[in-house]
Design a protein around this motif. Structure first.
Motif, PDB file in Angstrom:
ATOM      1  N   PHE A  18      81.039  82.685  28.310  1.00  0.00           N
ATOM      2  CA  PHE A  18      80.933  83.491  29.479  1.00  0.00           C
ATOM      3  C   PHE A  18      80.246  84.770  29.108  1.00  0.00           C
ATOM      4  O   PHE A  18      80.357  85.563  29.877  1.00  0.00           O
ATOM      5  N   SER A  19      79.626  84.807  27.860  1.00  0.00           N
ATOM      6  CA  SER A  19      79.038  86.071  27.334  1.00  0.00           C
ATOM      7  C   SER A  19      77.584  86.204  27.835  1.00  0.00           C
ATOM      8  O   SER A  19      76.844  87.217  27.812  1.00  0.00           O
ATOM      9  N   GLY A  20      77.099  84.965  28.500  1.00  0.00           N
ATOM     10  CA  GLY A  20      75.634  85.067  29.156  1.00  0.00           C
ATOM     11  C   GLY A  20      74.640  84.510  28.082  1.00  0.00           C
ATOM     12  O   GLY A  20      73.533  84.753  28.249  1.00  0.00           O
ATOM     13  N   LYS A  21      75.046  83.640  27.346  1.00  0.00           N
ATOM     14  CA  LYS A  21      73.808  82.843  26.333  1.00  0.00           C
ATOM     15  C   LYS A  21      73.246  81.927  27.084  1.00  0.00           C
ATOM     16  O   LYS A  21      71.853  82.071  26.822  1.00  0.00           O
ATOM     17  N   SER A  22      73.503  81.348  28.088  1.00  0.00           N
ATOM     18  CA  SER A  22      72.846  80.454  28.931  1.00  0.00           C
ATOM     19  C   SER A  22      71.875  81.214  29.651  1.00  0.00           C
ATOM     20  O   SER A  22      70.673  81.096  29.782  1.00  0.00           O
ATOM     21  N   GLU A  23      72.458  82.417  30.448  1.00  0.00           N
ATOM     22  CA  GLU A  23      71.618  83.154  31.294  1.00  0.00           C
ATOM     23  C   GLU A  23      70.251  83.817  30.386  1.00  0.00           C
ATOM     24  O   GLU A  23      69.205  83.934  30.849  1.00  0.00           O
ATOM     25  N   SER A  57      73.761  78.166  33.822  1.00  0.00           N
ATOM     26  CA  SER A  57      74.732  79.429  33.473  1.00  0.00           C
ATOM     27  C   SER A  57      75.854  79.148  34.252  1.00  0.00           C
ATOM     28  O   SER A  57      75.738  78.479  35.424  1.00  0.00           O
ATOM     29  N   HIS A  58      77.101  80.038  33.941  1.00  0.00           N
ATOM     30  CA  HIS A  58      78.159  80.042  34.754  1.00  0.00           C
ATOM     31  C   HIS A  58      77.607  80.630  36.139  1.00  0.00           C
ATOM     32  O   HIS A  58      78.490  80.193  37.306  1.00  0.00           O
ATOM     33  N   ALA A 158      81.388  88.926  26.206  1.00  0.00           N
ATOM     34  CA  ALA A 158      81.870  88.764  27.695  1.00  0.00           C
ATOM     35  C   ALA A 158      82.865  89.650  27.935  1.00  0.00           C
ATOM     36  O   ALA A 158      82.866  91.062  27.436  1.00  0.00           O
ATOM     37  N   ILE A 159      83.660  89.832  28.932  1.00  0.00           N
ATOM     38  CA  ILE A 159      84.470  90.531  29.296  1.00  0.00           C
ATOM     39  C   ILE A 159      85.968  89.967  29.282  1.00  0.00           C
ATOM     40  O   ILE A 159      86.268  89.006  29.568  1.00  0.00           O
TER      41      ILE A 159
HETATM   42  P1  ADP Z   1      77.710  81.360  28.353  1.00  0.00           P
HETATM   43  O1  ADP Z   1      76.339  80.523  28.474  1.00  0.00           O
HETATM   44  O2  ADP Z   1      77.653  82.511  27.246  1.00  0.00           O
HETATM   45  O3  ADP Z   1      78.738  80.721  28.592  1.00  0.00           O
HETATM   46  P2  ADP Z   1      76.842  81.750  30.841  1.00  0.00           P
HETATM   47  O4  ADP Z   1      75.283  82.483  30.714  1.00  0.00           O
HETATM   48  O5  ADP Z   1      76.781  80.388  31.258  1.00  0.00           O
HETATM   49  O6  ADP Z   1      77.623  82.148  29.870  1.00  0.00           O
HETATM   50  O7  ADP Z   1      77.667  82.716  32.256  1.00  0.00           O
HETATM   51  C1  ADP Z   1      77.713  84.070  31.970  1.00  0.00           C
HETATM   52  C2  ADP Z   1      78.096  84.619  33.464  1.00  0.00           C
HETATM   53  O8  ADP Z   1      79.636  84.228  33.547  1.00  0.00           O
HETATM   54  C3  ADP Z   1      78.291  85.981  33.689  1.00  0.00           C
HETATM   55  O9  ADP Z   1      77.136  86.544  33.973  1.00  0.00           O
HETATM   56  C4  ADP Z   1      79.299  86.281  34.822  1.00  0.00           C
HETATM   57  O10 ADP Z   1      78.573  85.910  35.911  1.00  0.00           O
HETATM   58  C5  ADP Z   1      80.245  84.994  34.697  1.00  0.00           C
HETATM   59  N1  ADP Z   1      81.580  85.358  33.920  1.00  0.00           N
HETATM   60  C6  ADP Z   1      82.593  84.759  34.454  1.00  0.00           C
HETATM   61  N2  ADP Z   1      83.770  85.128  33.733  1.00  0.00           N
HETATM   62  C7  ADP Z   1      83.308  86.146  32.903  1.00  0.00           C
HETATM   63  C8  ADP Z   1      83.948  86.938  31.896  1.00  0.00           C
HETATM   64  N3  ADP Z   1      85.333  87.071  31.496  1.00  0.00           N
HETATM   65  N4  ADP Z   1      83.058  87.940  31.231  1.00  0.00           N
HETATM   66  C9  ADP Z   1      81.769  87.876  31.481  1.00  0.00           C
HETATM   67  N5  ADP Z   1      81.186  87.227  32.527  1.00  0.00           N
HETATM   68  C10 ADP Z   1      81.985  86.429  33.154  1.00  0.00           C
END
Ligand code: ADP
Length: 206
Positions: A18-23, A57-58, A158-159
């Motif tokens: 959930f840290s935004g790696k895919s984004e 991404s999420h 992430a948060i």
């Molecule tokens: P990753 O690839 O690192 O798993 P994604 O790019 O798929 O991350 O998703 C990031 C998005 O997930 C954030 O922009 C936000 O909308 C959502 N999100 C859901 N839960 C959390 C969290 N606990 N902290 C930060 N973002 C979160």
């Protein structure tokens, strides 16, 4: 799209779930496409979270990706193994893309490292995204060596779902309880989930 590096190089994007790696991978790849560069994105076949042929991404954004079983799958798709297959972008075999993106890098073996270095040495901008740490907060798969060898490293947070602080770790829960250190990575039939947590609130049961 001018790179600060001369020729090919490695860019690594890491952080917990959930840290935004895919984004961030999608953002960088989209900019390269806008710059009319030839781009190819790969992901491991086992991650069928949302799409078999896309990085998602999420938050729901997607880009096209080729799902491969392993690093050798990337090699043959790029025809680096001497194969003559025409690539998806219509490039003749052996002509490399300008940019290669790979998501969920932690699930590849350490044979991804020599492949990434080879691509960079041949002038490709290689963008690698994935978890730096597993649910136990131990270094994950080929990431340690890729982090050491990369020209550029971005650590995202992430948060924390408990306190709202920046989260650097992925909490694995099995039926709402913290997973144990030696729980198998794949638990058949278990009700499991993941949450982003900070160092203080990340728990691994014994
Ligand atoms: P990753 O690839 O690192 O798993 P994604 O790019 O798929 O991350 O998703 C990031 C998005 O997930 C954030 O922009 C936000 O909308 C959502 N999100 C859901 N839960 C959390 C969290 N606990 N902290 C930060 N973002 C979160």
């Amino acid at each position: 799209l001018k790179s600060p590096y001369h020729g090919g190089h490695l860019e690594v994007i890491v952080g917990p779930m959930f840290s935004g790696k895919s984004e961030e991978l999608i953002r960088r790849v989209t900019r390269a496409v806008i710059a009319r560069q030839r781009v190819r994105v790969f992901k491991p076949l086992l991650d069928d979270r949302y799409h078999l042929s896309a990085v998602a991404s999420h938050a729901g954004r997607t880009i096209d990706a080729v799902a491969v079983r392993d690093a050798a799958g990337i090699r043959s798709n790029l025809a680096l193994d001497g194969g003559s297959e025409t690539t998806l972008l219509g490039l003749p075999g052996g002509v490399l893309p300008d940019v290669v993106g790979i998501d969920e890098v932690q699930f590849f073996g350490t044979d991804l490292v020599p492949l990434a270095l080879e691509l960079a040495d041949q002038g490709v901008r290689v963008i690698l995204a994935g978890l730096d740490l597993d649910f136990r907060a131990e270094p994950f798969g080929p990431m340690p060596e890729l982090l050491a060898r990369a020209e550029s490293v971005e650590k995202l947070t992430a948060i924390c779902t408990v306190c709202g602080a920046p989260a650097t770790r992925s909490q694995r829960l099995i039926g709402d309880q913290p997973a144990r250190f030696d729980d198998p990575v794949v638990l058949v039939g278990a009700q499991e989930s993941y949450e982003a947590r900070c160092r203080v609130h990340h728990e691994v049961a014994n």
